[in-house]
Design a protein around this motif. Structure first.
Motif, mmCIF file in Angstrom:
data_model
loop_
_atom_site.group_PDB
_atom_site.id
_atom_site.type_symbol
_atom_site.label_atom_id
_atom_site.label_comp_id
_atom_site.label_asym_id
_atom_site.label_seq_id
_atom_site.Cartn_x
_atom_site.Cartn_y
_atom_site.Cartn_z
ATOM 1 N N THR A 96 0.847 -1.182 0.000
ATOM 2 C CA THR A 96 0.000 0.000 0.000
ATOM 3 C C THR A 96 0.885 1.236 0.000
ATOM 4 O OG1 THR A 96 -1.675 -1.152 1.286
ATOM 5 C CG2 THR A 96 -1.793 1.242 1.268
ATOM 6 N N MET A 97 0.565 2.192 -0.841
ATOM 7 C CA MET A 97 1.316 3.434 -0.880
ATOM 8 C C MET A 97 0.779 4.377 0.196
ATOM 9 S SD MET A 97 1.935 6.110 -3.982
ATOM 10 C CE MET A 97 2.910 4.954 -4.919
ATOM 11 N N LYS A 98 1.684 4.971 0.964
ATOM 12 C CA LYS A 98 1.319 5.943 1.993
ATOM 13 C C LYS A 98 2.111 7.222 1.737
ATOM 14 C CE LYS A 98 -0.740 4.852 5.437
ATOM 15 N NZ LYS A 98 -2.148 4.977 5.771
ATOM 16 N N ASN A 99 1.455 8.348 1.890
ATOM 17 C CA ASN A 99 2.137 9.635 1.772
ATOM 18 C C ASN A 99 2.438 10.140 3.177
ATOM 19 O OD1 ASN A 99 1.934 9.794 -1.051
ATOM 20 N ND2 ASN A 99 -0.182 10.431 -0.867
ATOM 21 N N ILE A 100 3.710 10.413 3.455
ATOM 22 C CA ILE A 100 4.094 10.917 4.771
ATOM 23 C C ILE A 100 4.962 12.152 4.608
ATOM 24 C CG2 ILE A 100 3.937 8.638 5.850
ATOM 25 C CD1 ILE A 100 6.985 8.527 5.844
ATOM 26 N N ARG A 101 4.996 12.965 5.639
ATOM 27 C CA ARG A 101 5.819 14.174 5.631
ATOM 28 C C ARG A 101 7.081 13.942 6.450
ATOM 29 N NH1 ARG A 101 4.200 18.881 3.796
ATOM 30 N NH2 ARG A 101 2.039 19.089 3.216
ATOM 31 N N PHE A 102 8.172 14.537 5.984
ATOM 32 C CA PHE A 102 9.442 14.511 6.700
ATOM 33 C C PHE A 102 9.869 15.946 6.956
ATOM 34 C CE2 PHE A 102 9.434 10.516 4.431
ATOM 35 C CZ PHE A 102 10.049 9.629 5.294
ATOM 36 N N ASP A 103 10.419 16.206 8.127
ATOM 37 C CA ASP A 103 11.054 17.504 8.351
ATOM 38 C C ASP A 103 12.177 17.636 7.333
ATOM 39 O OD1 ASP A 103 9.424 17.992 10.559
ATOM 40 O OD2 ASP A 103 10.901 17.191 11.974
ATOM 41 N N ASP A 104 12.384 18.832 6.819
ATOM 42 C CA ASP A 104 13.379 19.044 5.764
ATOM 43 C C ASP A 104 14.765 18.548 6.162
ATOM 44 O OD1 ASP A 104 11.469 20.158 4.112
ATOM 45 O OD2 ASP A 104 11.959 22.221 4.670
ATOM 46 N N GLU A 105 15.170 18.841 7.388
ATOM 47 C CA GLU A 105 16.502 18.433 7.842
ATOM 48 C C GLU A 105 16.638 16.911 7.881
ATOM 49 O OE1 GLU A 105 19.180 18.799 11.839
ATOM 50 O OE2 GLU A 105 18.026 20.573 11.253
ATOM 51 N N LEU A 106 15.603 16.233 8.382
ATOM 52 C CA LEU A 106 15.622 14.770 8.431
ATOM 53 C C LEU A 106 15.663 14.188 7.024
ATOM 54 C CD1 LEU A 106 15.413 12.057 9.927
ATOM 55 C CD2 LEU A 106 12.919 12.377 9.954
ATOM 56 N N LEU A 107 14.876 14.735 6.130
ATOM 57 C CA LEU A 107 14.847 14.265 4.751
ATOM 58 C C LEU A 107 16.214 14.408 4.089
ATOM 59 C CD1 LEU A 107 13.214 13.158 2.402
ATOM 60 C CD2 LEU A 107 12.557 15.502 1.849
ATOM 61 N N GLU A 108 16.861 15.532 4.292
ATOM 62 C CA GLU A 108 18.202 15.741 3.723
ATOM 63 C C GLU A 108 19.187 14.708 4.250
ATOM 64 O OE1 GLU A 108 19.359 19.785 4.465
ATOM 65 O OE2 GLU A 108 17.618 20.580 3.376
ATOM 66 N N GLN A 109 19.107 14.413 5.541
ATOM 67 C CA GLN A 109 20.016 13.427 6.137
ATOM 68 C C GLN A 109 19.775 12.036 5.563
ATOM 69 O OE1 GLN A 109 19.870 13.589 10.442
ATOM 70 N NE2 GLN A 109 20.010 15.818 10.419
ATOM 71 N N ILE A 110 18.504 11.660 5.420
ATOM 72 C CA ILE A 110 18.177 10.344 4.866
ATOM 73 C C ILE A 110 18.662 10.236 3.429
ATOM 74 C CG2 ILE A 110 16.299 8.789 4.169
ATOM 75 C CD1 ILE A 110 14.696 9.938 6.564
ATOM 76 N N GLU A 111 18.372 11.245 2.624
ATOM 77 C CA GLU A 111 18.777 11.210 1.220
ATOM 78 C C GLU A 111 20.295 11.134 1.083
ATOM 79 O OE1 GLU A 111 16.702 14.664 -0.249
ATOM 80 O OE2 GLU A 111 15.039 13.425 -0.976
ATOM 81 N N LYS A 112 21.005 11.786 1.976
ATOM 82 C CA LYS A 112 22.471 11.778 1.936
ATOM 83 C C LYS A 112 23.032 10.378 2.193
ATOM 84 C CE LYS A 112 26.443 14.233 3.816
ATOM 85 N NZ LYS A 112 26.886 15.293 4.731
ATOM 86 N N VAL A 113 22.483 9.677 3.185
ATOM 87 C CA VAL A 113 23.011 8.352 3.526
ATOM 88 C C VAL A 113 22.401 7.241 2.679
ATOM 89 C CG1 VAL A 113 23.623 8.997 5.878
ATOM 90 C CG2 VAL A 113 21.419 7.945 5.443
ATOM 91 N N ALA A 114 21.174 7.422 2.218
ATOM 92 C CA ALA A 114 20.497 6.366 1.452
ATOM 93 C C ALA A 114 21.072 6.236 0.054
ATOM 94 C CB ALA A 114 18.991 6.643 1.378
ATOM 95 N N GLY A 115 21.494 7.319 -0.522
ATOM 96 C CA GLY A 115 22.006 7.288 -1.888
ATOM 97 C C GLY A 115 20.881 7.454 -2.892
ATOM 98 N N LYS A 116 21.246 7.805 -4.083
ATOM 99 C CA LYS A 116 20.267 8.078 -5.133
ATOM 100 C C LYS A 116 19.457 6.828 -5.478
ATOM 101 C CE LYS A 116 19.770 10.174 -9.610
ATOM 102 N NZ LYS A 116 20.213 11.265 -10.402
#
Length: 54
Positions: free
Chosen positions: A15-35
């Motif tokens: 099931t697809m869920k739409n969730i919000r992330f704080d901008d700072e948390l999102l930046e950190q996740i994207e940095k470590v998760a990779g493209k």
């Protein structure tokens, strides 16, 4: 009539869920998760939390 394309994968048990992330948390996740690995990283983090809490 145009035939609909059938996906190569089965997502009937998801099931697809739409969730919000704080901008700072999102930046950190994207940095470590990779493209291209954001969803995978978030799912793995959720599974780790579930293991920890059970």
């Amino acid at each position: 009539m145009q035939e609909k394309k059938k996906p190569n994968f089965d997502r009937t048990k998801s099931t697809m869920k739409n969730i919000r992330f704080d901008d700072e948390l999102l930046e950190q996740i994207e940095k470590v998760a990779g493209k291209g690995n954001f969803s995978k990283w978030v799912k793995e983090a959720c599974l780790e939390r579930l293991k920890k809490d059970s």
